[in-house]
Scaffold this motif. Structure first.
Motif, PDB file in Angstrom:
ATOM      1  N   GLY A 214      42.382  37.401  47.992  1.00  0.00           N
ATOM      2  CA  GLY A 214      41.663  36.466  47.130  1.00  0.00           C
ATOM      3  C   GLY A 214      41.612  36.963  45.697  1.00  0.00           C
ATOM      4  O   GLY A 214      42.030  38.080  45.392  1.00  0.00           O
ATOM      5  N   ASP A 215      41.106  36.121  44.821  1.00  0.00           N
ATOM      6  CA  ASP A 215      41.016  36.436  43.397  1.00  0.00           C
ATOM      7  C   ASP A 215      39.564  36.419  42.933  1.00  0.00           C
ATOM      8  O   ASP A 215      38.821  35.484  43.253  1.00  0.00           O
ATOM      9  CB  ASP A 215      41.815  35.426  42.565  1.00  0.00           C
ATOM     10  CG  ASP A 215      43.309  35.541  42.820  1.00  0.00           C
ATOM     11  OD1 ASP A 215      43.821  36.668  42.768  1.00  0.00           O
ATOM     12  OD2 ASP A 215      43.952  34.504  43.079  1.00  0.00           O
ATOM     13  N   VAL A 216      39.200  37.438  42.160  1.00  0.00           N
ATOM     14  CA  VAL A 216      37.863  37.528  41.580  1.00  0.00           C
ATOM     15  C   VAL A 216      38.001  37.913  40.114  1.00  0.00           C
ATOM     16  O   VAL A 216      38.668  38.902  39.783  1.00  0.00           O
ATOM     17  CB  VAL A 216      36.989  38.586  42.298  1.00  0.00           C
ATOM     18  CG1 VAL A 216      35.632  38.709  41.605  1.00  0.00           C
ATOM     19  CG2 VAL A 216      36.810  38.232  43.761  1.00  0.00           C
ATOM     20  N   THR A 217      37.385  37.120  39.247  1.00  0.00           N
ATOM     21  CA  THR A 217      37.371  37.425  37.822  1.00  0.00           C
ATOM     22  C   THR A 217      35.925  37.546  37.365  1.00  0.00           C
ATOM     23  O   THR A 217      35.114  36.648  37.629  1.00  0.00           O
ATOM     24  CB  THR A 217      38.081  36.322  37.006  1.00  0.00           C
ATOM     25  OG1 THR A 217      39.414  36.174  37.482  1.00  0.00           O
ATOM     26  CG2 THR A 217      38.119  36.685  35.526  1.00  0.00           C
ATOM     27  N   ILE A 218      35.605  38.657  36.717  1.00  0.00           N
ATOM     28  CA  ILE A 218      34.251  38.913  36.246  1.00  0.00           C
ATOM     29  C   ILE A 218      34.311  39.261  34.770  1.00  0.00           C
ATOM     30  O   ILE A 218      34.974  40.219  34.376  1.00  0.00           O
ATOM     31  CB  ILE A 218      33.587  40.048  37.047  1.00  0.00           C
ATOM     32  CG1 ILE A 218      33.483  39.656  38.534  1.00  0.00           C
ATOM     33  CG2 ILE A 218      32.194  40.376  36.484  1.00  0.00           C
ATOM     34  CD1 ILE A 218      32.923  40.732  39.427  1.00  0.00           C
ATOM     35  N   ASN A 219      33.622  38.451  33.962  1.00  0.00           N
ATOM     36  CA  ASN A 219      33.637  38.634  32.504  1.00  0.00           C
ATOM     37  C   ASN A 219      35.055  38.686  31.933  1.00  0.00           C
ATOM     38  O   ASN A 219      35.345  39.412  30.978  1.00  0.00           O
ATOM     39  CB  ASN A 219      32.879  39.910  32.113  1.00  0.00           C
ATOM     40  CG  ASN A 219      31.382  39.752  32.250  1.00  0.00           C
ATOM     41  OD1 ASN A 219      30.852  38.668  32.015  1.00  0.00           O
ATOM     42  ND2 ASN A 219      30.695  40.810  32.637  1.00  0.00           N
ATOM     43  N   GLY A 220      35.953  37.930  32.557  1.00  0.00           N
ATOM     44  CA  GLY A 220      37.328  37.868  32.082  1.00  0.00           C
ATOM     45  C   GLY A 220      38.223  38.954  32.631  1.00  0.00           C
ATOM     46  O   GLY A 220      39.437  38.953  32.376  1.00  0.00           O
ATOM     47  N   TYR A 221      37.680  39.892  33.408  1.00  0.00           N
ATOM     48  CA  TYR A 221      38.461  40.980  33.986  1.00  0.00           C
ATOM     49  C   TYR A 221      38.779  40.662  35.444  1.00  0.00           C
ATOM     50  O   TYR A 221      37.907  40.226  36.200  1.00  0.00           O
ATOM     51  CB  TYR A 221      37.706  42.297  33.895  1.00  0.00           C
ATOM     52  CG  TYR A 221      37.295  42.664  32.496  1.00  0.00           C
ATOM     53  CD1 TYR A 221      38.236  42.834  31.484  1.00  0.00           C
ATOM     54  CD2 TYR A 221      35.952  42.838  32.175  1.00  0.00           C
ATOM     55  CE1 TYR A 221      37.859  43.165  30.197  1.00  0.00           C
ATOM     56  CE2 TYR A 221      35.551  43.168  30.891  1.00  0.00           C
ATOM     57  CZ  TYR A 221      36.508  43.321  29.902  1.00  0.00           C
ATOM     58  OH  TYR A 221      36.136  43.642  28.628  1.00  0.00           O
ATOM     59  N   ARG A 222      40.020  40.922  35.838  1.00  0.00           N
ATOM     60  CA  ARG A 222      40.435  40.601  37.197  1.00  0.00           C
ATOM     61  C   ARG A 222      40.182  41.786  38.117  1.00  0.00           C
ATOM     62  O   ARG A 222      40.718  42.881  37.910  1.00  0.00           O
ATOM     63  CB  ARG A 222      41.912  40.215  37.220  1.00  0.00           C
ATOM     64  CG  ARG A 222      42.361  39.668  38.567  1.00  0.00           C
ATOM     65  CD  ARG A 222      43.757  39.103  38.487  1.00  0.00           C
ATOM     66  NE  ARG A 222      44.169  38.567  39.782  1.00  0.00           N
ATOM     67  CZ  ARG A 222      45.356  38.028  40.020  1.00  0.00           C
ATOM     68  NH1 ARG A 222      46.242  37.936  39.030  1.00  0.00           N
ATOM     69  NH2 ARG A 222      45.656  37.560  41.220  1.00  0.00           N
ATOM     70  N   LEU A 223      39.370  41.558  39.119  1.00  0.00           N
ATOM     71  CA  LEU A 223      39.024  42.606  40.067  1.00  0.00           C
ATOM     72  C   LEU A 223      40.263  43.078  40.827  1.00  0.00           C
ATOM     73  O   LEU A 223      41.072  42.275  41.275  1.00  0.00           O
ATOM     74  CB  LEU A 223      37.993  42.068  41.074  1.00  0.00           C
ATOM     75  CG  LEU A 223      37.454  43.042  42.114  1.00  0.00           C
ATOM     76  CD1 LEU A 223      36.485  44.012  41.468  1.00  0.00           C
ATOM     77  CD2 LEU A 223      36.753  42.283  43.242  1.00  0.00           C
TER      78      LEU A 223
END
Length: 309
Positions: free
Chosen positions: A59-68
């Motif tokens: 899956g994909d997770v983006t936090i504050n524009g940063y890709r986990l």
């Protein structure tokens, strides 16, 4: 639309166990987001992934524009978030101030930044009376204030609160929420909340409910109340009544509870014509608004048994 957190098709497996089963949600910047679920729902696993404490399966997770998922972006994510865990991470033998300053150094703040940021948390968490006390000497409410100060010493843009008021007295719970609301409104901090106190989710901008690794409902508190909970009109009569006759008059089913009768209604306004029709027989009435507790119970009942395999 700008999101602080974007989650797409997130999965986490522990061997053959699917703890999180391809969930999707977004958290708006500057919002209060409530993530609800019973024990074993996958709530804690999801939060640990978002906070870079646990690797996702896919899956994909983006936090504050940063890709986990990459070391560089994971480091940037950690620099931009704060976490208040259920269990404290502070040293019991250090004072509150020593603990917070020590934590601040983890973020490579300059001396000037550290002084400025400490003043920031000192003000918001009202640390003046406790800053020179050892953490071990603090009450439960004072410890929680210190825990939040530790979590925001680097002025994160997102604050994760994992059941932050469990076990606290009502006065301290009120203080915690007043502080959280100030952080959100005054500096635009995004708040990601899990809680066992359903009324705390009432003020959220968005609620997501998870069960056995799957999202079973999401929306604003009002949207969920409209879908899963109803208001109740509670009626008390002057004398014994013919319940079938009264039910025909109002066009609704009445259910007796002791010496009162309850009628489910879509909204408060729907009570007016009912009361007008039976006013001569009424001794009193009360409208009880649908609660977020009802919503949570109804959502889980309607979801039934989701396969955990």
């Amino acid at each position: 639309m700008t999101y602080a957190i974007e989650v797409s098709k997130l999965k986490k497996h522990f061997g053959s166990i699917e703890a999180v089963k391809g969930i999707d949600f977004q958290v708006k910047k500057g919002s209060l987001f409530a993530f609800l679920g019973s024990n074993g729902a996958g709530k804690s696993t999801t939060i640990e992934i978002l906070c870079t404490l646990l690797e996702k399966t896919s899956g994909d997770v983006t936090i504050n524009g940063y890709r986990l998922g990459t070391m560089k972006d994971n480091d940037r994510i950690r620099q931009s978030i704060g976490i208040v865990f259920q269990q404290s991470l502070l040293d019991k033998e250090l004072t509150v101030k020593e603990n917070i300053i020590h934590r601040g150094r983890f973020y490579q703040l300059t001396k000037a930044q550290l002084i400025e940021n400490y003043r920031f948390v000192w003000q918001y968490l009202k640390l003046g009376e406790i800053e020179n006390k050892k953490y071990s000497q603090l009450s439960g409410g004072q410890r929680r204030r210190a825990d939040i100060a530790r979590a925001i010493i680097h002025k994160p843009s997102i604050l994760f609160l994992d059941e932050p008021t469990t076990g606290l007295d009502p006065h301290t719970r009120k203080f915690v929420w007043e502080t959280v609301e100030r952080l959100r409104k005054e500096i635009g901090m995004t708040i990601f909340l899990t809680t066992h106190y359903m009324e705390e989710a009432t003020n959220a901008d968005q609620i997501v409910v998870i069960k056995k690794g799957e999202i079973i409902a999401q929306g604003t508190p009002n949207e969920l109340k409209e879908r899963f909970a109803s208001d109740q009109l509670v009626l008390s009569f002057k004398k014994e009544i013919d319940i079938e006759h009264i039910s025909e008059q109002i066009g609704c089913e009445m259910v007796q509870f002791g010496d009162v009768y309850k009628v489910n209604i879509p909204s408060t306004l729907h009570a007016i014509p009912i009361i007008e029709r039976i006013q001569p027989s009424l001794a009193s009435f009360e409208v009880i608004k649908g609660s977020i507790d009802q919503v949570f119970i109804q959502i889980n009942e309607e979801a039934g048994d989701i396969n955990a395999t």
